[in-house]
Design an enzyme around this catalytic site. Structure first.
Site, mmCIF file in Angstrom:
data_model
loop_
_atom_site.group_PDB
_atom_site.id
_atom_site.type_symbol
_atom_site.label_atom_id
_atom_site.label_comp_id
_atom_site.label_asym_id
_atom_site.label_seq_id
_atom_site.Cartn_x
_atom_site.Cartn_y
_atom_site.Cartn_z
ATOM 1 C CG ASP A 27 45.652 55.877 3.757
ATOM 2 O OD1 ASP A 27 45.417 54.882 2.688
ATOM 3 O OD2 ASP A 27 46.529 55.549 4.497
ATOM 4 C CG ASP B 88 51.529 50.854 3.069
ATOM 5 O OD1 ASP B 88 51.763 51.892 2.865
ATOM 6 O OD2 ASP B 88 50.511 50.706 3.865
HETATM 7 C C1 DGJ Z 1 48.028 52.895 4.612
HETATM 8 C C2 DGJ Z 1 49.192 53.828 3.980
HETATM 9 O O1 DGJ Z 1 49.688 53.244 3.012
HETATM 10 C C3 DGJ Z 1 50.367 54.317 4.974
HETATM 11 O O2 DGJ Z 1 51.273 54.941 4.184
HETATM 12 C C4 DGJ Z 1 49.701 54.995 6.067
HETATM 13 O O3 DGJ Z 1 49.253 56.166 5.768
HETATM 14 C C5 DGJ Z 1 48.725 54.035 6.880
HETATM 15 N N1 DGJ Z 1 47.608 53.706 6.040
HETATM 16 C C6 DGJ Z 1 48.147 54.990 8.104
HETATM 17 O O4 DGJ Z 1 46.943 54.285 8.568
#
Ligand code: DGJ
Length: 735
Positions: A485, A555
């Site tokens: 990430d 997301d």
């Molecule tokens: C952002 C990501 O897009 C999510 O899927 C998740 O992993 C969060 N970060 C975790 O902090």
């Protein structure tokens, strides 16, 4: 594939579908002749229309005459040589001179495509051929790299600059490519009419990939990112099309950068109405000091052409990326169906809760892997702490990481783990030990984003230490999947490690440091499947795909909203690269309810998984899951290898529809979503594409059998369960 007409100094990069041609008219002048449909080897020079010749700056050519460089389409555009359009190169010598007259020196056709050390790159494989064209100016050697393929309509370009003088020079701009398209109509355009339009992807975290389309007029249109990541606000992709180009017909040129940092892509309509395209590293605040004997390599740019509209252009990108970019060991392998707990628990969970999710997943036949997301390390209970401290919080997990991994494996699943390697929390042992490892300006507090700071990856010691701390976890624990990430944009523009005269290299060096980390961790662990992520799709680009076979697309996981995102991302990235999960409904980002079947049908158009609390699901809903996974597995080859036809855009109406066709045309599948059930509205008619006209196809869902040509001309009316956000799926099987 590379044809040379030595008498005329012309080079033709070609395959069955396209020709890319240029000619060395004089040592100082390489004219771009053509990019588009396949031509013969007989293209003339000097086809451009001219304007304002009387007052042009006269650039001498060997035959005793002059040319107006400003108006000639070229393979690169140097500065201060009578060319007033957007330069693709800006170089400053130690004595302040900025006019560079690069002269042709020769070409090479190497057996192998030269490697781009430490950077993502498209492989030439057995279907590609590389041409290097060398130029020099005052001791600076420039090489233009071209790779052309016989299995897709694409050219991959990049530039090398080598300082063979005894003084440093400053590179202020070094575009990876430049070429021009001549006007379509050789007459003045009536006011308000444009010959070209730009198509690109705009958005933000949670609304990635919105397709924008607008006219290109005189002057320069540019897209770019100065965020240090390629960004969700503007993806490093630009298509240019004519106003008549549709999804299925008309010319479509695509540009995509193999680069995950800040970038610029420019489209300029010049004084004589050429459309001049160039792009590469962001050069808003770029100055690279190229010392004596040093070499600079630009990132690669991919140029595609199709006569079959935007869908055709997308298929060229998809083919190229699947065959020549995405890691071979994963690209055509069905990806594991995952369960991730993030949307169900976020940071705060207990080992017991995780085991409940794992147990519930183990009861669903077909779930292949459990992914442990953010919150497993240091003292992390929210976004304010512990990034950089990759130390397992055993108390929180109720045991060691290996024990949790064993627990998952004992239930027949693979184990995946989340990291955010490039980031650091102020509240972390790493920050307390190395406050100088952070990107920060000496006399100001560094700006935070999601409460975190960014590690200085221009510093090799930081890269080495990070690689070691992540590798230690990978070494000690049985892990098959890593989710990588990156949850903030970069600011400051200052690396405590770099000397003052190299600070304007910081943004590029940060991305190169990220790639150095990827080389160690991703390429160093070829058996682990790495999934990219950046607050969703804030770093969804071709550079990432060289390391990460799939990327968490957004997301935003509400299926109707996802249709916009997946539609947009498919412009240049294959569906198998888009990671998509079924989440609960209504979820954090949607007030409405979306049927479970629809959520699954849309998530199945990518690397499929679940992200919800399975233990809290109603038994009837849970009973649907094995069927969904079964359907996904049945169709997975279409996701991995199928040709995509976008049949309906959610941005243009009430429907979204994708069709995937097996390359041998024996099978096709259409997924369609109707957003709102509106009373008494004209029904959608869907016409499949890409079928064999003379073959017979049976559609089991419609219980109907017709010739390919009948399906493609007449189509059918999809039927939906009453209600909003319903999907329907249709298969077409060749008999
Ligand atoms: C952002 C990501 O897009 C999510 O899927 C998740 O992993 C969060 N970060 C975790 O902090």
């Amino acid at each position: 594939m590379v044809f040379m007409d030595r008498a005329r100094g012309a080079f033709y990069l070609e395959n069955e579908k396209m020709t890319y041609a240029f000619a060395v008219r004089a040592p100082e002048l390489t004219e771009h002749l053509w990019f588009g449909a396949r031509t013969g080897h007989d293209l003339p020079c000097g086809q451009q229309i001219t304007s304002g010749e009387a007052h042009a700056v006269q650039y001498p050519v060997p035959d005793g005459g002059y040319v107006n460089r400003d108006q000639i389409p070229q393979e690169f555009h140097q500065s201060y040589a009578g060319d007033f359009g957007e330069p693709s190169l800006l170089i400053e010598r130690a004595d302040g001179v900025r006019r560079m007259d690069f002269c042709y020196e020769g070409y090479e056709l190497p057996e192998q495509k030269p490697e781009l050390p430490g950077m993502p790159q498209v492989r030439a494989d057995e279907n590609g051929r590389t041409l290097l064209v060398h130029y020099s100016a005052g001791g600076i050697r420039m090489t233009q790299h071209y790779t052309v393929y016989d299995d897709c309509s694409a050219v991959v370009r990049s530039v090398t600059l080598e300082n063979r003088t005894s003084e440093p020079v400053i590179l202020r701009r070094c575009a990876s490519f430049a070429f021009s398209l001549l006007p379509q109509e050789f007459r003045d355009m009536p006011a308000g009419r444009s010959e070209w339009q730009a198509v690109y992807l705009a958005g933000g975290s949670g609304s990635e990939g919105n397709v924008q389309r607008g006219d290109l007029d005189r002057g320069t249109f540019s897209i770019g990112s100065r965020r240090g990541v390629s960004s969700a606000s503007l993806n490093p992709f630009l298509a240019v099309v004519t106003p008549q180009t549709t999804e299925t017909s008309g010319p479509a040129y695509g540009v995509n950068l193999v680069w995950s940092g800040s970038f610029t892509i420019r489209a300029e309509i010049t004084a004589n109405r050429n459309l001049r395209l160039s792009g590469g590293l962001d050069d808003t605040d770029f100055a690279w000091r190229l010392g004596p004997g040093e070499t600079f390599r630009s990132p690669e740019a991919v140029l595609t052409y199709s006569e079959e509209g935007l869908s055709g252009m997308s298929r060229e990108f998809h083919t190229l990326y699947r065959r020549h970019l995405i890691p071979r060991q994963f690209v055509f392998r069905p990806r594991p169906v995952v369960i991730n707990h993030w949307e169900a628990t976020r940071f705060r969970f207990t080992g017991e809760q995780l085991r409940r999710v794992i147990d519930a997943a183990a009861e669903v036949p077909g779930i292949d892997a459990f992914i442990l997301d953010d919150g497993w390390f240091g003292a992390r209970e929210d976004s304010t702490s512990s990034l950089g401290d990759w130390v397992v919080n055993e108390e929180k997990l109720g045991g060691s990481l290996q024990e949790l991994s064993d627990y998952v494996h004992a239930r027949g699943m693979q184990f995946g783990l989340w990291f955010e390697p490039e980031m650091i929390s102020k509240d972390s042992a790493l920050y307390r030990a190395h406050p100088d490892w952070v990107i920060r300006t000496p006399d100001a507090e560094p700006l935070t984003g999601r409460d975190q700071l960014v590690l200085d990856l221009a510093n090799p010691a930081v890269v080495d230490s990070l690689a070691e701390s992540v590798q230690a976890i990978l070494r000690e624990t049985r892990i098959e999947i890593v989710k990588w990430d990156c949850n903030r944009d970069l600011s400051e523009g200052f690396s405590p490690y770099l000397p003052p005269d190299r600070q304007a290299e910081q943004s590029v060096r940060q991305t190169l440091g990220f790639y150095a980390l990827c080389e160690k961790l991703v390429r160093g662990n070829p058996e682990i499947l790495f999934e990219g992520c950046a607050s969703g799709g804030s770093r969804f680009d071709a550079g990432m795909l060289y390391y990460f076979p799939q990327i968490w697309t957004s997301d935003q996981t509400d299926a109707p909203a996802r249709t916009f995102i997946q539609y947009g991302m498919s412009m240049c990235y294959p569906l198998s690269a888009q990671s998509c999960h079924v989440t609960s409904s209504p979820n954090r980002r949607a007030a409405h309810r979306t049927p479970l079947a629809a959520r699954a049908d849309i998530a199945m158009l990518g690397a499929f998984g679940y992200e919800l609390d399975l233990s809290a699901m109603e038994p009837e809903a849970r009973a649907e899951l094995p069927k969904q996974i079964g359907a996904y597995r049945t169709d997975v080859q279409l996701i991995l290898k199928g040709d995509l036809y976008r049949l309906a855009s959610p941005a243009e109406g009430n429907y979204f529809a994708f069709e995937l066709v097996r390359p041998d045309r024996t099978e096709a599948k259409i997924t369609v979503m109707r957003e709102l059930e509106l009373f008494n509205r004209t029904r959608l008619r869907l016409c499949p594409q890409g079928l064999e006209p003379d073959a017979c196809y049976r559609c089991p869902e419609l219980d109907l059998r017709m010739q390919g040509r009948s399906w493609m001309h007449v189509g059918f009316l999809p039927r939906f369960t009453p209600g909003d956000f319903q999907t329907a799926v249709y298969h077409f099987v060749k008999e």
